[in-house]
Enzyme design. Structure first.
Site, PDB file in Angstrom:
ATOM      1  N   LYS A 203     -38.128 -11.219 -18.576  1.00  0.00           N
ATOM      2  CA  LYS A 203     -38.225 -12.210 -17.503  1.00  0.00           C
ATOM      3  C   LYS A 203     -36.850 -12.794 -17.163  1.00  0.00           C
ATOM      4  O   LYS A 203     -36.625 -13.238 -16.041  1.00  0.00           O
ATOM      5  CB  LYS A 203     -39.158 -13.350 -17.895  1.00  0.00           C
TER       6      LYS A 203
HETATM    7  C1  LIG Z   1     -44.017 -10.135 -17.984  1.00  0.00           C
HETATM    8  C2  LIG Z   1     -43.938  -9.073 -19.017  1.00  0.00           C
HETATM    9  C3  LIG Z   1     -44.448  -7.772 -18.796  1.00  0.00           C
HETATM   10  C4  LIG Z   1     -45.185  -7.388 -17.524  1.00  0.00           C
HETATM   11  O1  LIG Z   1     -44.347  -7.293 -16.417  1.00  0.00           O
HETATM   12  P1  LIG Z   1     -44.944  -7.324 -14.937  1.00  0.00           P
HETATM   13  O2  LIG Z   1     -43.791  -7.404 -14.034  1.00  0.00           O
HETATM   14  O3  LIG Z   1     -45.812  -8.563 -14.877  1.00  0.00           O
HETATM   15  O4  LIG Z   1     -45.758  -6.079 -14.755  1.00  0.00           O
HETATM   16  C5  LIG Z   1     -44.288  -6.828 -19.792  1.00  0.00           C
HETATM   17  N1  LIG Z   1     -43.691  -7.143 -20.973  1.00  0.00           N
HETATM   18  C6  LIG Z   1     -43.206  -8.374 -21.218  1.00  0.00           C
HETATM   19  C7  LIG Z   1     -42.582  -8.657 -22.544  1.00  0.00           C
HETATM   20  C8  LIG Z   1     -43.297  -9.377 -20.257  1.00  0.00           C
HETATM   21  O5  LIG Z   1     -42.808 -10.608 -20.531  1.00  0.00           O
END
Ligand SMILES: *Cc1c(COP(=O)(O)O)cnc(C)c1O
Length: 499
Positions: A112
Site C-alpha cells: 500500500k
Molecule cells: C491490499 C493488499 C492486497 C490486494 O491488493 P488489491 O489492489 O486490493 O487487489 C494484497 N496483498 C496485500 C498485502 C495488501 O495489503
C-alpha cells in the site's frame, strides 16, 4: 482528461479527478485515452532508476501537472529515508526462474505504501492547482494495513488532515502500536469499540450525513477518503510493472520486447488493474494471473463471466485479500466493453440490487485472452511458505504465497513457461505469526508475544527485522482517544475543534 465509467458527461483534468476521488454519478474516473510508450521509450527505462522510471510513466497521465511538480512528488514519496532498499521496488530472482517483485520496502512494510506515499503528494498539489481553499479531512476506517500506510503518507502534508478509526478488537498488537505511535501535526487516531464493520459503518455514516458535511464546509473543511478507487492511488502502481520489466531486461532474464507474465495476489483489483493499464500502454505482458484466497469471487468471475458476491465470507491467513466486492473491476469493465458506460452502469446496478451480474461469453473470452485466475486455501498457502523457505531460504508472506501457489498451478495446467514476475505485496515480518508457524510449527505451544516472534523469525532466517517494526517497542503512545461508533461524529468535531 478523465471521465466517469458510468457515463457522466463531465471531463476533468487529472488534478480534479484526484481531488474529487469519485465521479458525480458514482462511477470511477478513467483516462479518456491511454497513452502509449514507444519501443524506444521502453528501452530507455532499462538504465533509469525507480524515480526516473516513475517520471516517464506519470508525466503521460498527469498532463496538467508541471514537470517539476511531478518530480518533486516522486522525490518526496520514493526516497531512501522512507524505503529501506535503494531500488525502491527491487526484483529478486529466487531459485532458477521465480522473479519476485518486492513491493514492501516502504515505511509500513506493505505494498500500500507504493500508492499511499505518492497520492498525498499529488493531492496536495491538486488542491493548489485547482485553487481549493478548504482544508481536506481524510477519514479512514481500517482493518490494519491501510490506516497505517495512509497515516505515513499524509503526515505533515499541507492543507490536509487525516483521521483514522480502527476497531479495538480487530487489529493485531503490532498494527495497533504502529498507529497509536504515529507522529505528525495533522494526524489523529481513534479506537472504536467493536469490529471493523462498526468502524466502517461509522465512517460511512459521517460521509452521508448532510448536516455534518454542511457544518464542516461552513468551517472550511471538506471530507475525503484515501481508498483505492481514487485515480491518484492507481496511477503510481502502473510504474512498478514497467520497472520490473526493465529489470528483467537489465538482468538478462528476457530480451527487450520479449513477453512476460505477472502473477498478482488480488483483493480489490487495484494492483492487477494497474498491470492491465501497463499492457494497454504497450508493455509486452502475455498473461496477468489473478491469484485469490478462499474468497475466490474473482476466480469464478474470470472462469464464468458471472460476478457473484452472494457467498460466505472467509477469514484467511491473507487478510488483505478478504474481499467480496472488488471495486476496481468497474474500470476493467469500462475498457473491455470499449467504453460502453450504459452497460457498465447496468451491471453495477445489478450488483448493488442483487449482488451479481453476468457479462456474457463475448466479453468473457476477451478477458480470458489476458487474464488467468485461480486461488489457494490456507493449507496450500502455508505449504508454499514452508516449501519456498526450505528450498531457497526465501521468506514469502501469506499474500505472496497465494500468488506463488497459483503460479505453480498455472504452469502445470497451461504448460506456459513465459518468464514470470511474482508480485510480492507484504514483508513476511508483517505477518510474522503465520510465517513463523509455517516454517516451524513446533513453536505453536510457546505462546510467544508478537515482538518475540519478530525476533524469532529474524533469528531463524538471518533476515533483518524492518526498522519501522523493530523500533515499535520503544515508541511513545501518542493517541489515546477511544469511543463508541455512535460517538464518532462528536469525536470528529472535537478533533477539528468545532463546537
Ligand atoms: C491490499 C493488499 C492486497 C490486494 O491488493 P488489491 O489492489 O486490493 O487487489 C494484497 N496483498 C496485500 C498485502 C495488501 O495489503
Amino acid at each position: 482528461m478523465y471521465i466517469s465509467t458510468r457515463g457522466d458527461k463531465e471531463k476533468l483534468s487529472a488534478a480534479n479527478a484526484i481531488k474529487n476521488g469519485i465521479a458525480l454519478d458514482g462511477g470511477l474516473f478513467v483516462p479518456e485515452s491511454i497513452p502509449k510508450l514507444s519501443e524506444q521509450q521502453l528501452l530507455a527505462l532499462v538504465d533509469m532508476n525507480y524515480g526516473q522510471r516513475a517520471f516517464a510513466i506519470l508525466e503521460k497521465f498527469l498532463e496538467d501537472y508541471q514537470k517539476d511538480e511531478i518530480k518533486a512528488s516522486i522525490c518526496a514519496a520514493y526516497n531512501e529515508s522512507k524505503f529501506d532498499n535503494p531500488d525502491i521496488a527491487p526484483l529478486v530472482t529466487v531459485g532458477e526462474d521465480r522473479h519476485v517483485l518486492e513491493l514492501w520496502h516502504g515505511p509500513t512494510s506493505a505494498f500500500k505504501d507504493m500508492a499511499l506515499q505518492l497520492l498525498p503528494q499529488l493531492l496536495s498539489r491538486a488542491l493548489k492547482k485547482t485553487g481549493e481553499k478548504k482544508e481536506v479531512v481524510i477519514l479512514v476506517a481500517t482493518s490494519g494495513d491501510t490506516g497505517k500506510a495512509a497515516l505515513e503518507g499524509f503526515k505533515d502534508i499541507e492543507q490536509i488532515k487525516i483521521i483514522v478509526f480502527y476497531p479495538r478488537e480487530g487489529v493485531s498488537k503490532i498494527q495497533r502500536l504502529q498507529m497509536v505511535s504515529q507522529e505528525g501535526q495533522n494526524v489523529a487516531v481513534v479506537s472504536v469499540q467493536g469490529n471493523f464493520d462498526d468502524a466502517q459503518t461509522g465512517v460511512k455514516k459521517i460521509f452521508n450525513d448532510n448536516i455534518i458535511n454542511f457544518r464542516l464546509q461552513e468551517q472550511g473543511f471538506q471530507l475525503s477518503s484515501a481508498n483505492s478507487i481514487n485515480w491518484g492511488r492507481l496511477v503510481p502502481q502502473i510504474v512498478y510493472y514497467f520497472s520490473a520489466y526493465a529489470d528483467m531486461v537489465k538482468g538478462g532474464k528476457i530480451a527487450q520486447g520479449g513477453a512476460v507474465n505477472f502473477v498478482v495476489p488480488t483483493g480489490n483489483f487495484g494492483n492487477i488493474l494497474a498491470g492491465y493499464y501497463a499492457k494497454l500502454m504497450g508493455l509486452p505482458i502475455h498473461k496477468l494471473i489473478c491469484a485469490s484466497n478462499s474468497n475466490n469471487v474473482l476466480t469464478d468471475f474470470l472462469h464464468t463471466g458471472i460476478y457473484n458476491r452472494n457467498r460466505g465470507f472467509h477469514k484467511t491467513l491473507s487478510p488483505s485479500m478478504d474481499i467480496l466486492i472488488s471495486s476496481n473491476l468497474e474500470r476493467l469493465l469500462y475498457h473491455v466493453t470499449g467504453g460502453n458506460t450504459a452497460q457498465v452502469k447496468a451491471w453495477m446496478e445489478e450488483l448493488q440490487n442483487s449482488g451479481t451480474y453476468n457479462i456474457g461469453n463475448d466479453y468473457l473470452s476477451q478477458l480470458q485472452e489476458i487474464f488467468w485466475a485461480d486461488w489457494a486455501n490456507d493449507e496450500e498457502t502455508v505449504a508454499v511458505i514452508k516449501d519456498v523457505f526450505s528450498r531457497y531460504h526465501y521468506l514469502a508472506d501469506p499474500h505472496t504465497a497465494v500468488a506463488w501457489h497459483v503460479y505453480n498451478s498455472y504452469r502445470r495446467q497451461t504448460g506456459d513457461y513465459t518468464p514470470a514476475v511474482l508480485v510480492s505485496t507484504a514483508s513476511p515480518f508483517k505477518f510474522n505469526e503465520s510465517v513463523l508457524l509455517a516454517i516451524d510449527n513446533s513453536i505453536r505451544n510457546e505462546n510467544q508475544s508478537e515482538f518475540a516472534m519478530l525476533h524469532s523469525l529474524a533469528d531463524r532466517t538471518g533476515w533483518p527485522v524492518p526498522n519501522a517494526l523493530a523500533d515499535l517497542a520503544h515508541k511513545e503512545i501518542l493517541h489515546k482517544i477511544n469511543c463508541s461508533k455512535e460517538e464518532m461524529p462528536a469525536v470528529l468535531m472535537e478533533i477539528l475543534k468545532i463546537d
